[in-house]
Design a protein around this motif. Structure first.
Motif, PDB file in Angstrom:
ATOM      1  N   LEU A 367      20.002 -16.496  14.996  1.00 35.40           N
ATOM      2  CA  LEU A 367      19.046 -16.232  13.852  1.00 35.40           C
ATOM      3  C   LEU A 367      19.610 -14.710  13.208  1.00 35.40           C
ATOM      4  N   GLY A 368      19.833 -13.790  14.093  1.00 37.86           N
ATOM      5  CA  GLY A 368      19.935 -12.577  13.656  1.00 37.86           C
ATOM      6  C   GLY A 368      18.934 -11.474  14.168  1.00 37.86           C
ATOM      7  N   MET A 369      18.172 -11.799  14.666  1.00 36.19           N
ATOM      8  CA  MET A 369      17.102 -10.713  15.481  1.00 36.19           C
ATOM      9  C   MET A 369      17.838 -10.034  16.442  1.00 36.19           C
ATOM     10  N   HIS A 370      18.527 -10.544  17.463  1.00 33.90           N
ATOM     11  CA  HIS A 370      19.377  -9.968  18.423  1.00 33.90           C
ATOM     12  C   HIS A 370      20.633 -10.403  18.572  1.00 33.90           C
ATOM     13  N   THR A 371      21.610  -9.683  18.263  1.00 38.96           N
ATOM     14  CA  THR A 371      22.792 -10.276  18.011  1.00 38.96           C
ATOM     15  C   THR A 371      23.896  -9.253  19.139  1.00 38.96           C
ATOM     16  N   PRO A 372      24.948  -9.559  19.342  1.00 40.66           N
ATOM     17  CA  PRO A 372      25.958  -9.007  20.351  1.00 40.66           C
ATOM     18  C   PRO A 372      26.915  -7.940  19.509  1.00 40.66           C
ATOM     19  N   PHE A 373      26.853  -7.859  18.201  1.00 41.69           N
ATOM     20  CA  PHE A 373      27.889  -7.140  17.400  1.00 41.69           C
ATOM     21  C   PHE A 373      27.355  -5.549  17.596  1.00 41.69           C
ATOM     22  N   ALA A 374      28.206  -4.645  17.476  1.00 41.80           N
ATOM     23  CA  ALA A 374      28.216  -3.307  17.318  1.00 41.80           C
ATOM     24  C   ALA A 374      27.514  -2.743  16.041  1.00 41.80           C
ATOM     25  N   ASP A 375      27.073  -1.505  16.248  1.00 40.65           N
ATOM     26  CA  ASP A 375      26.460  -0.896  15.065  1.00 40.65           C
ATOM     27  C   ASP A 375      27.632  -0.890  13.858  1.00 40.65           C
ATOM     28  N   ASN A 376      27.263  -1.114  12.666  1.00 45.03           N
ATOM     29  CA  ASN A 376      28.210  -1.037  11.439  1.00 45.03           C
ATOM     30  C   ASN A 376      29.151  -2.219  11.669  1.00 45.03           C
ATOM     31  N   ALA A 377      29.096  -3.380  12.340  1.00 43.71           N
ATOM     32  CA  ALA A 377      30.062  -4.282  12.703  1.00 43.71           C
ATOM     33  C   ALA A 377      30.554  -4.706  11.234  1.00 43.71           C
ATOM     34  N   PHE A 378      29.633  -4.850  10.277  1.00 44.96           N
ATOM     35  CA  PHE A 378      29.750  -5.689   9.137  1.00 44.96           C
ATOM     36  C   PHE A 378      29.670  -4.486   7.978  1.00 44.96           C
ATOM     37  N   ASP A 379      30.578  -4.856   6.964  1.00 40.31           N
ATOM     38  CA  ASP A 379      30.174  -3.992   5.793  1.00 40.31           C
ATOM     39  C   ASP A 379      29.087  -4.275   5.011  1.00 40.31           C
ATOM     40  N   THR A 380      28.530  -5.418   4.768  1.00 40.69           N
ATOM     41  CA  THR A 380      27.379  -5.677   4.257  1.00 40.69           C
ATOM     42  C   THR A 380      26.660  -7.118   5.149  1.00 40.69           C
ATOM     43  N   VAL A 381      25.446  -7.382   5.153  1.00 40.47           N
ATOM     44  CA  VAL A 381      24.773  -8.470   5.795  1.00 40.47           C
ATOM     45  C   VAL A 381      24.206  -8.845   4.650  1.00 40.47           C
ATOM     46  N   VAL A 382      24.412  -9.943   4.132  1.00 35.97           N
ATOM     47  CA  VAL A 382      23.585 -10.631   3.094  1.00 35.97           C
ATOM     48  C   VAL A 382      22.559 -11.759   3.638  1.00 35.97           C
ATOM     49  N   ILE A 383      21.171 -11.520   3.268  1.00 34.50           N
ATOM     50  CA  ILE A 383      20.161 -12.286   3.577  1.00 34.50           C
ATOM     51  C   ILE A 383      19.554 -13.000   2.470  1.00 34.50           C
ATOM     52  N   THR A 384      19.252 -14.389   2.287  1.00 33.62           N
ATOM     53  CA  THR A 384      18.602 -15.099   1.322  1.00 33.62           C
ATOM     54  C   THR A 384      17.256 -14.975   1.472  1.00 33.62           C
ATOM     55  N   ASP A 385      16.560 -15.804   0.685  1.00 35.44           N
ATOM     56  CA  ASP A 385      15.094 -15.957   0.549  1.00 35.44           C
ATOM     57  C   ASP A 385      14.493 -16.506   1.868  1.00 35.44           C
ATOM     58  N   TYR A 386      15.642 -16.955   2.738  1.00 35.25           N
ATOM     59  CA  TYR A 386      15.021 -17.714   4.013  1.00 35.25           C
ATOM     60  C   TYR A 386      14.267 -16.740   4.862  1.00 35.25           C
ATOM     61  N   ILE A 387      14.402 -15.297   4.840  1.00 29.72           N
ATOM     62  CA  ILE A 387      13.535 -14.444   5.386  1.00 29.72           C
ATOM     63  C   ILE A 387      12.168 -14.470   5.212  1.00 29.72           C
ATOM     64  N   ARG A 388      12.011 -14.952   3.980  1.00 33.77           N
ATOM     65  CA  ARG A 388      10.606 -15.094   3.731  1.00 33.77           C
ATOM     66  C   ARG A 388       9.590 -16.449   4.237  1.00 33.77           C
ATOM     67  N   ALA A 389      10.602 -17.207   4.711  1.00 37.09           N
ATOM     68  CA  ALA A 389       9.798 -18.404   5.560  1.00 37.09           C
ATOM     69  C   ALA A 389       9.428 -18.059   6.871  1.00 37.09           C
ATOM     70  N   PHE A 390       9.515 -16.613   7.262  1.00 40.17           N
ATOM     71  CA  PHE A 390       9.016 -16.276   8.565  1.00 40.17           C
ATOM     72  C   PHE A 390       8.196 -15.250   8.273  1.00 40.17           C
ATOM     73  N   PRO A 391       7.126 -15.097   9.692  1.00 42.39           N
ATOM     74  CA  PRO A 391       5.803 -14.242   9.555  1.00 42.39           C
ATOM     75  C   PRO A 391       6.491 -12.762   9.355  1.00 42.39           C
ATOM     76  N   GLY A 392       5.650 -12.026   8.835  1.00 44.88           N
ATOM     77  CA  GLY A 392       6.102 -10.641   8.767  1.00 44.88           C
ATOM     78  C   GLY A 392       6.593 -10.018   9.780  1.00 44.88           C
ATOM     79  N   ARG A 393       6.145 -10.147  11.304  1.00 46.65           N
ATOM     80  CA  ARG A 393       7.171  -9.464  12.344  1.00 46.65           C
ATOM     81  C   ARG A 393       8.308  -9.882  12.444  1.00 46.65           C
ATOM     82  N   PHE A 394       8.741 -11.093  12.113  1.00 42.51           N
ATOM     83  CA  PHE A 394      10.188 -11.776  12.256  1.00 42.51           C
ATOM     84  C   PHE A 394      10.802 -11.351  11.309  1.00 42.51           C
TER      85      PHE A 394
END
Length: 494
Positions: A367-394
């Protein structure tokens, strides 16, 4: 020999004696067909004396002793018993867990009906959540092996005594492979498994110190390796509630919760998959319903149909970047149109289908809440409106992790949009203020780069707040217990 019963024990001589009483009372089974192994994990009470007493009542009773040290834990104790076992099947049984006098006879019936080299049996356990300080236990005063079945029938009429896995046992008609996450129900208080199968899997992982998650970790590994999982409700085991010292009870409960949280994270860090990532948020039987829903959804039913103009603009924003990640779309046109290199998805079937269509894209079952990637592993992370389907703490956790692994985060926010799924559920999506609040909590600044029709392209930047978890991944083959040298132990047997 058909069965080995393994009982880890630490300073519980009285409860151990009661547990052995009920093993000694088994009826209509050959006493030479099973063995019982007490694993004394460095007790300072009369645990060995209990063994000396019961060795005359229970055939093939063994006693294994291991001195206490900083690595002592349930996992190691059970592995010691496993190393000394000879049965076709092994049953892990906690002290204070009582079995009715027809339990082993019933177990042999299940073993015969469901013969399988990778057989797992999850036994019904009553009273796991009964609290001596709150519930009436006087009915247990008359409890003996001969009338246990009658007592348990009476207790099953009281909701506090029920096994909270019962509903799922019934839903699957006791064939737990029908469930989305049967491994979440594999609790080691009373649990039977093929001995060769569990040994090949490496047994319990001894990195799990303290209380919690060592059993679901093993169950998950066995499930991934093809376990045939059956639930047994015909001969319920009874967990005997016991008091903790009052002055230690609050601290003990708090420490258990903290340790369980650490072990759930450890379980996830061993493999970094969505199954274990989201399990940290729903660590119980209900997770089967949660995971089943994710596995049955297409994100087309959740996120808007983003226009070609928006995708062209997004692709231009990412044009000079070498590695970019996408959270919140499983549509090939979006992945290709945006030009992202990595995609986080929560449906294994979709991953397989997209992987064949887009062989150059890296698919991650996360999902992307706990990943194995190092700090700044990606130049950009794109998140769609999908994030809005989750409660605020998620949503807050997603933004926090995205800002750690990405040099920047781009969020697509569509005004006045509510998905079909959320509309059917009677829910409303997170609004822009909640997104801004989550960003502020993560010390992120929000800037609107552009707006295409009703979708805003927001840029979130700021310092990472969370350390690189990749450094904490356990050594060893991913997804399997780290095999450790078997500690020396003293074994006594008749």
């Amino acid at each position: 020999m058909k069965l080995s019963i393994i009982i880890p024990a630490y300073n519980r001589e009285k409860l151990l004696a009661i547990t052995l009483d009920y093993i000694a009372a088994q009826k209509d089974v050959d006493p030479n067909s099973f063995e019982t192994i007490i694993v004394d994990d460095g007790s300072e009470d009369g645990t060995k004396g209990v063994y000396e007493t019961y060795r005359r009542r229970i055939r093939h009773l063994k006693y294994v002793y291991r001195a206490r040290d900083e690595r002592s834990c349930r996992s190691r104790a059970r592995n010691l018993g496993l190393a000394e076992s000879n049965g076709e099947m092994v049953m892990f049984l906690d002290t204070s867990m009582l079995i009715p006098n027809h339990f082993i006879r019933n177990l042999y019936r299940i073993m015969e009906e469901h013969a399988h080299p990778k057989l797992n049996i999850y036994h019904y356990m009553m009273g796991m959540w009964v609290e001596p300080e709150k519930h009436d236990l006087t009915v247990l005063d008359e409890l003996t092996p001969d009338i246990m079945t009658d007592i348990t029938k009476r207790l099953l009429a009281l909701p506090e005594w029920l096994d909270n896995r019962e509903g799922l046992f019934q839903l699957a008609d006791h064939d737990l492979n029908k469930l989305a996450a049967p491994w979440t129900l594999g609790w080691s208080g009373c649990y039977t498994v093929n001995r060769a199968f569990v040994q090949e899997a490496g047994g319990f992982d001894e990195a799990f110190l303290g209380w919690g998650a060592e059993d679901t970790d093993l169950s998950y590994r066995l499930y991934k390796q093809g376990a045939r999982i059956i639930a047994d409700s015909e001969a319920p085991a009874l967990h005997l509630p016991h008091f903790s010292p009052k002055e230690a009870s609050v601290k003990e409960v708090l420490n258990k919760r903290i340790n369980n949280g650490k072990n759930l994270m450890l379980q996830h860090q061993k493999r970094y998959e969505f199954d274990t990532e989201f399990f940290q948020l729903y660590p119980g039987p209900y997770y089967n319903h949660v995971l089943a829903r994710f596995h049955s959804l297409s994100l087309m039913e959740i996120v808007p149909g983003y226009s070609g103009e928006l995708l062209r603009m997004l692709r231009e924003l990412l044009r000079e970047e070498s590695r970019t990640a996408l959270i919140g779309s499983d549509l090939a046109y979006f992945i290709q149109g945006a030009g992202v290199t990595d995609v986080f998805l929560q449906n294994p079937n979709v991953i397989g289908a997209l992987g064949r269509r887009l062989p150059d894209a890296r698919m991650h079952y996360l999902l992307g809440m706990h990943t194995p990637f190092a700090d700044n592993a990606f130049d950009t992370v794109v998140i769609t409106d999908y994030i809005r389907a989750f409660p605020g703490r998620f949503a807050m956790r997603l933004l926090k992790e995205a800002s750690r692994i990405g040099k920047r985060v781009i969020l697509l926010f569509t005004d006045e949009y509510n998905s079909v799924i959320n509309w059917l559920d009677g829910q409303h999506w997170s609004d822009i203020e909640l997104i801004r609040k989550s960003a502020t909590a993560n010390k992120l600044t929000v800037a609107e780069l552009a707006k295409v029709e009703s979708t805003r392209i927001l840029e979130l930047t700021g310092p990472p707040r969370r350390k690189d978890l990749s450094s904490e991944i356990l050594a060893g083959e991913e997804g399997h217990a780290v095999k450790q040298p078997m500690p020396s132990a003293q074994v006594t047997a008749d």
